[in-house]
Design an enzyme around this catalytic site. Structure first.
Site, PDB file in Angstrom:
ATOM      1  N   ARG A 284       4.237 -14.754  -0.116  1.00 27.96           N
ATOM      2  CA  ARG A 284       4.004 -13.352   0.045  1.00 27.96           C
ATOM      3  C   ARG A 284       3.391 -13.293   1.683  1.00 27.96           C
ATOM      4  O   ARG A 284       3.901 -12.372   2.467  1.00 27.96           O
ATOM      5  CB  ARG A 284       2.889 -12.803  -0.601  1.00 27.96           C
TER       6      ARG A 284
ATOM      7  N   LYS B 121       0.714  -7.836   3.375  1.00 28.61           N
ATOM      8  CA  LYS B 121      -0.721  -7.588   3.335  1.00 28.61           C
ATOM      9  C   LYS B 121      -0.933  -7.779   4.815  1.00 28.61           C
ATOM     10  O   LYS B 121      -1.781  -8.642   5.413  1.00 28.61           O
ATOM     11  CB  LYS B 121      -1.300  -8.785   2.715  1.00 28.61           C
TER      12      LYS B 121
ATOM     13  N   GLU C 246      -0.846   2.982  -5.671  1.00 27.28           N
ATOM     14  CA  GLU C 246      -1.873   2.096  -6.200  1.00 27.28           C
ATOM     15  C   GLU C 246      -3.231   2.265  -5.642  1.00 27.28           C
ATOM     16  O   GLU C 246      -3.492   3.291  -4.951  1.00 27.28           O
ATOM     17  CB  GLU C 246      -1.535   0.585  -5.652  1.00 27.28           C
TER      18      GLU C 246
END
Ligand code: PLP
Ligand code: COI
Length: 350
Positions: free
Chosen positions: A92, A194, A229
């Site tokens: 990620r 992120k 989310e």
């Protein structure tokens, strides 16, 4: 390693109140650092936890080239130190590097850095009842820039801190507030990586929700039609035999590994595990809702505020599958249940 830092005094483990850990940074002994310079990553290794001096024009400061990851080391009953899906964090971060034009760090070396940092700080690992050793890999542009362009120098750092539960009270239903005024990340933006800036953008709206007594915001898409989310966790809604979570298609949502693991556990339980648009009105007759994440683990949601109205989910308590998946996931993570999918790595003993 040749590198200037100003050391931060570690808190000796004997002085830490391990039975009352929160989610705050406690300085430990060692951190892992690598430096990107002249087109290559160099100087990889452990050093004392300390402060860096950075150029005032460092790219991270003004253009936000900064990414982070979060994973945990936990202690099994047999004293083994285990990691959960750390290779997925590496991947990620590499995805984030591509999106923010940062130099990817080798995925195998990332996992090695995580292992080394945990083992060098193993005296700080709480027992499983007390919490976990939270691992924070972070990468940021340290090189100077003035025009809007990628920097030439970067740092990759892994530090750890013993933590307790992310949401106060541990495994208890939380109250969330649906945000109609603020959005976390737009479609096709950087919500699926992120990027540090995603979290900066959430701080103000989140502070407003907290002032009103809610643990976090539950974000919607820009048209206020479906859920996205929670600020730092993924969202699930169950009605009958269907467990649904918002799809990742429009790249606004972080692809959480806890989310992916829960989808797998749901399939194994015979539930219809769906990745789709979860529409706002579905909240009114949901049987249960919960959120998932490394820090949040599985956190049941008892109440969701929609336009000023507190909607109680199910009976407001811990839902059947929130409990089941929480127990199953913890059992797998702690090697108390078979690790069918190869999610767990044992890296040593305390
Ligand atoms: N969504 C956001 C915005 C997050 O910051 C996190 C935490 O990493 C998650 C979801 C959950 O991801 P994971 O389960 O990989 O920790
Ligand atoms: C995590 O769950 O590891 C996260 O990164 C969420 C967080 C912002 C504390």
């Amino acid at each position: 390693m040749e590198f200037e830092i100003k050391p931060i005094a570690p808190v000796p483990p004997a002085e830490i109140d391990f039975d009352n850990l929160g989610f705050t940074f406690i300085p430990t002994e060692k951190m892992y650092v690598a430096r990107y310079e002249g087109g290559a990553w160099t100087d990889h290794g452990l050093m004392p936890v300390g402060e860096f001096w950075m150029h005032p024009a460092a790219g991270a400061y003004h253009y936000g080239q900064a990414l982070f990851e979060g994973t945990k080391a936990r202690l099994t009953n047999d004293g083994e130190i285990v990691l959960f899906r750390a290779g997925d964090n590496a991947r990620r971060m590499a995805d984030g590097c591509r999106r923010l034009m940062m130099p990817a760090y080798d995925e195998g070396q990332f996992v090695e850095a995580v292992k080394q940092t945990v083992l060098a700080n193993k005296a700080y690992l709480p027992t499983d009842e007390q919490g976990a050793l939270y691992i924070r890999p972070v990468m940021f542009a340290s090189g100077p820039v003035l025009g809007v362009k990628p920097a030439d120098e970067y740092l990759f750092v892994v530090f750890v801190s013993p933590v307790g539960p992310y949401f106060k009270g541990g495994f208890h239903p939380i109250k969330l507030k649906v945000s109609k005024e603020y959005h976390r990340a737009p479609a096709e933006g950087v919500g699926s990586v992120k990027a540090a800036g995603n979290y900066a953008a959430g701080m103000y709206p989140n502070s407003l929700a907290k002032e009103e007594g809610y643990a976090e915001l539950l974000y919607l898409d820009v048209n206020h039609e479906h859920f996205e989310e929670v600020g730092a966790a993924n969202f699930f809604l169950r009605k009958g035999e269907e467990l649904a979570t918002p799809s990742l298609e429009d790249l606004s949502i972080l692809p959480g590994y806890t989310r992916e693991s829960v989808l797998q556990l749901a399939v194994d339980e015979g539930l219809n595990a769906a990745e789709r648009d979860v529409m706002l009105p579905e909240i009114y007759d949901a049987d249960e809702c919960f959120c998932t994440g490394t820090a949040a683990v599985i956190t049941p949601i008892g109440v969701v505020n929609v336009e000023g109205e507190d909607v109680t989910i199910g009976d407001g308590g811990v839902g059947k599958y929130s409990r089941l998946f929480y127990d199953q996931l913890n059992a797998i993570m702690l090697k108390e249940a078979p690790d069918k999918y190869g999610w767990v790595t044992t890296i040593g003993k305390k």
